[in-house]
Design an enzyme around this catalytic site. Structure first.
Site, mmCIF file in Angstrom:
data_model
loop_
_atom_site.group_PDB
_atom_site.id
_atom_site.type_symbol
_atom_site.label_atom_id
_atom_site.label_comp_id
_atom_site.label_asym_id
_atom_site.label_seq_id
_atom_site.Cartn_x
_atom_site.Cartn_y
_atom_site.Cartn_z
ATOM 1 N N LYS A 286 0.844 -1.212 0.000
ATOM 2 C CA LYS A 286 0.000 0.000 0.000
ATOM 3 C C LYS A 286 0.871 1.252 0.000
ATOM 4 C CE LYS A 286 0.597 1.543 4.332
ATOM 5 N NZ LYS A 286 1.038 2.879 4.714
ATOM 6 N N ARG A 350 3.211 9.959 4.380
ATOM 7 C CA ARG A 350 4.500 10.399 3.848
ATOM 8 C C ARG A 350 4.727 9.826 2.458
ATOM 9 N NH1 ARG A 350 6.871 8.318 9.250
ATOM 10 N NH2 ARG A 350 5.675 6.564 8.437
ATOM 11 N N GLU A 376 8.500 4.253 3.302
ATOM 12 C CA GLU A 376 8.920 2.872 3.008
ATOM 13 C C GLU A 376 8.661 2.464 1.556
ATOM 14 O OE1 GLU A 376 10.637 0.937 4.909
ATOM 15 O OE2 GLU A 376 9.889 0.806 6.958
HETATM 16 N N1 LIG Z 1 4.229 6.847 11.234
HETATM 17 C C1 LIG Z 1 3.132 6.152 11.066
HETATM 18 O O1 LIG Z 1 2.023 6.708 11.067
HETATM 19 C C2 LIG Z 1 3.216 4.661 10.895
HETATM 20 C C3 LIG Z 1 2.070 3.917 11.072
HETATM 21 C C4 LIG Z 1 2.110 2.544 10.923
HETATM 22 C C5 LIG Z 1 3.311 1.932 10.587
HETATM 23 N N2 LIG Z 1 4.417 2.675 10.412
HETATM 24 C C6 LIG Z 1 5.655 1.967 10.072
HETATM 25 O O2 LIG Z 1 6.539 2.020 11.184
HETATM 26 C C7 LIG Z 1 7.901 1.978 10.734
HETATM 27 C C8 LIG Z 1 8.642 3.119 11.388
HETATM 28 O O3 LIG Z 1 8.058 4.303 10.899
HETATM 29 P P1 LIG Z 1 8.095 5.671 11.684
HETATM 30 O O4 LIG Z 1 6.933 6.450 11.211
HETATM 31 O O5 LIG Z 1 8.257 5.501 13.120
HETATM 32 O O6 LIG Z 1 9.415 6.294 11.038
HETATM 33 P P2 LIG Z 1 10.130 7.661 11.330
HETATM 34 O O7 LIG Z 1 10.694 8.122 10.062
HETATM 35 O O8 LIG Z 1 9.249 8.574 12.087
HETATM 36 O O9 LIG Z 1 11.325 7.222 12.283
HETATM 37 C C9 LIG Z 1 12.204 6.212 11.923
HETATM 38 C C10 LIG Z 1 13.014 5.836 13.112
HETATM 39 O O10 LIG Z 1 13.953 4.822 12.752
HETATM 40 C C11 LIG Z 1 15.198 5.202 13.248
HETATM 41 N N3 LIG Z 1 16.268 4.694 12.405
HETATM 42 C C12 LIG Z 1 16.626 5.121 11.199
HETATM 43 N N4 LIG Z 1 17.698 4.416 10.795
HETATM 44 C C13 LIG Z 1 17.994 3.548 11.765
HETATM 45 C C14 LIG Z 1 18.988 2.572 11.931
HETATM 46 N N5 LIG Z 1 19.915 2.360 10.998
HETATM 47 N N6 LIG Z 1 18.989 1.864 13.048
HETATM 48 C C15 LIG Z 1 18.089 2.093 13.991
HETATM 49 N N7 LIG Z 1 17.120 2.993 13.907
HETATM 50 C C16 LIG Z 1 17.081 3.721 12.787
HETATM 51 C C17 LIG Z 1 15.188 6.714 13.224
HETATM 52 O O11 LIG Z 1 16.145 7.210 14.143
HETATM 53 C C18 LIG Z 1 13.813 6.998 13.685
HETATM 54 O O12 LIG Z 1 13.774 6.950 15.069
HETATM 55 C C19 LIG Z 1 7.827 2.069 9.217
HETATM 56 O O13 LIG Z 1 7.996 0.790 8.664
HETATM 57 C C20 LIG Z 1 6.430 2.586 8.925
HETATM 58 O O14 LIG Z 1 5.938 2.122 7.682
HETATM 59 C C21 LIG Z 1 4.414 4.024 10.567
HETATM 60 O O1 LIG Z 2 2.877 7.969 6.406
HETATM 61 P P1 LIG Z 2 2.948 6.638 5.716
HETATM 62 O O2 LIG Z 2 2.689 6.738 4.253
HETATM 63 O O3 LIG Z 2 4.213 5.921 6.057
HETATM 64 O O4 LIG Z 2 1.745 5.750 6.295
HETATM 65 C C1 LIG Z 2 1.663 5.542 7.656
HETATM 66 C C2 LIG Z 2 0.852 4.306 7.997
HETATM 67 O O5 LIG Z 2 1.350 3.176 7.353
HETATM 68 C C3 LIG Z 2 -0.612 4.473 7.780
HETATM 69 O O6 LIG Z 2 -1.317 3.346 8.200
#
Ligand SMILES: NC(=O)c1ccc[n+]([C@@H]2O[C@H](COP(=O)([O-])OP(=O)(O)OC[C@H]3O[C@@H](n4cnc5c(N)ncnc54)[C@H](O)[C@@H]3O)[C@@H](O)[C@H]2O)c1
Ligand SMILES: O=P(O)(O)OC[C@H](O)CO
Length: 427
Positions: A286, A350, A376
């Site tokens: 997605k 994002r 991602e």
């Molecule tokens: N933000 C959302 O709304 C959301 C929702 C559901 C799922 N996710 C998933 O969660 C995962 C994390 O996303 P996020 O939003 O927290 O990302 P983000 O960009 O906000 O933060 C990423 C984090 O990973 C850390 N990081 C980066 N490189 C690293 C490394 N080499 N080793 C260790 N840590 C490292 C960064 O310091 C940061 O703390 C992703 O796979 C994303 O798809 C995010």
């Molecule tokens: O901000 P995105 O595109 O990484 O999406 C965040 C979550 O995966 C939404 O469910």
């Protein structure tokens, strides 16, 4: 609730209508004209306006029910609602709380926006629980939600041994491309029985692996308990305690129910699933589709294009996921359609924002260098096409995104190519 059940468009088809009658509707393909009113849509809020297709005298207008019929109809709705409420109450009365009572410590790997939001969420479940975030810089996790105060029971450390010691559950929120190296670095401190709840959505670029493969392989423990948590869930909205629904998928049904109990609360519903592949593939793909949706928006291609693109993307995700053993019901559920709608239609995503900027003519490298958060879909796009080839699935939209990510196709050319594809039967 009542307004939802009011008919809105009612076509009254009557054999006596002639072409001279201003209200005649001609359907040449209808095999038989029904003699009763045919309700073709029943969803709208507010008072329905009279249909221009109907004679306007109230005797013939089926929208104006007699008081008796209105009472009967309301009774049917009330009984249906009361049944639902009774079923829900009996279910809740059987709900267990032992997992929450037993859980003393949760470790969160990764202090980005979602790691922080989930740490706050789980910490709010029980004040006596210790929630330890393992981060590279303990000050950083406070930057994501400066306007929110994290619960007192959340701590941040960069020491893996301290963070992992005595943990009952682990929430993994490190971006997919960094997960292997990160986990290899902390493997010696991980208890082999510690359940890993993966929040990360994506595929590893060169190996095409999902998190359910990455985690046990990096930890060198094929039996490390694994659960995927996915579904439409922006970190900010979770932080604001807005109603959200997600799904936990695990081969271990008991474990999925335990995690459901640990995380679900009045503003977070958690469904369970055993379809780990379906949930993981939908969650990863997605993000790629959201980039495509952003491109469509950035290029101002309109709503028809957006709907067609997202529908095609949903099919492509279903084709691959089912070839890999996922269930079609998963793809139409929270982790599939639910998350696709969120990320493709809402600009908080994002991944979608990367697409919007690409569609408006910006270069990928400039977009990525200006971002301080992960999208991602950019890396997953490359992996998914190799996976599609492995499983012999055609994915025109997602392949176009991968070509754009590789700077080998412009968004404009991609649209022309996609519009010229053979027009085939829907599958
Ligand atoms: N933000 C959302 O709304 C959301 C929702 C559901 C799922 N996710 C998933 O969660 C995962 C994390 O996303 P996020 O939003 O927290 O990302 P983000 O960009 O906000 O933060 C990423 C984090 O990973 C850390 N990081 C980066 N490189 C690293 C490394 N080499 N080793 C260790 N840590 C490292 C960064 O310091 C940061 O703390 C992703 O796979 C994303 O798809 C995010
Ligand atoms: O901000 P995105 O595109 O990484 O999406 C965040 C979550 O995966 C939404 O469910």
């Amino acid at each position: 609730m009542e307004a939802l059940l009011e008919p809105v468009f009612v076509f009254k088809l009557n054999p006596s209508f002639t072409s001279k009658n201003p209200y005649t509707v001609h359907f040449p393909n209808l095999p038989k004209i029904p003699s009763k009113p045919l309700v073709v849509a029943t969803c709208c809020a507010g008072t329905p306006s009279p249909s221009p297709l109907l004679p306007q005298d109230s005797d013939q207008n089926p929208l104006q029910l007699s008081p008796d019929r209105t009472r009967d109809r309301r009774k049917v709705v009330r009984i249906a609602w009361e049944k639902l409420v009774r079923w829900s109450r009996s279910w809740r009365s059987k709900a267990k709380t032992d997992v929450l009572e037993r859980t003393k410590k949760v470790v969160v790997l990764g202090g980005g926006s979602f790691g922080t939001a989930m740490a706050a969420h789980v910490a709010n479940r029980k004040a006596q629980m210790e929630v330890s975030m393992l981060v590279r810089d303990p000050a950083v996790c406070r930057k994501y939600f400066p306007e929110h105060k994290l619960p007192e029971n959340v701590t941040a450390t960069s020491d893996a041994k301290t963070a992992l010691l005595g943990a009952d559950y682990c929430l993994h929120a490190v971006p997919v491309q960094f997960s292997t190296s990160f986990l290899e670095g902390i493997a010696e401190h991980v208890d082999p029985g510690l359940p890993f709840i993966s929040l990360s959505k994506g595929l590893e670029l060169n190996t095409l692996r999902m998190m359910s493969q990455i985690i046990p392989q990096a930890l060198k423990n094929p039996r490390q308990p694994f659960i995927a948590l996915s579904g439409p869930s922006f970190a900010l909205e979770l932080m604001n305690k807005l109603p959200t629904a997600m799904v936990v998928a695990s081969k271990d049904k008991k474990l999925a129910h335990a995690v459901q109990q640990l995380l679900s609360c009045s503003h977070l519903r958690i469904s369970t699933s055993r379809d780990v592949t379906g949930v993981e593939i939908a969650g990863a793909l997605k993000n790629v589709l959201a980039i495509a949706a952003g491109i469509v928006e950035g290029m101002n291609l309109g709503n028809n294009s957006m709907a067609a693109l997202v529908a095609q993307g949903c099919s492509e995700i279903r084709w691959l996921a089912t070839k890999m053993g996922g269930k079609p019901a998963t793809i139409t559920g929270l982790s599939g359609t639910g998350d696709i709608m969120l990320t493709c239609f809402v600009n908080l995503s994002r991944n979608k924002r990367v697409g919007v900027r690409l569609g408006s003519g910006e270069k990928l490298e400039d977009i990525l260098s200006s971002m301080n958060q992960v999208a991602e879909g950019v890396s997953t796009a490359g992996a998914v096409i190799a996976l599609a080839q492995k499983y012999n699935v055609k994915m025109p939209v997602l392949t176009a995104v991968a070509r754009i990510m590789d700077s080998e196709l412009t968004p404009k050319k991609a649209v022309l190519e996609l519009m010229s594809l053979p027009q085939v039967e829907e599958v």
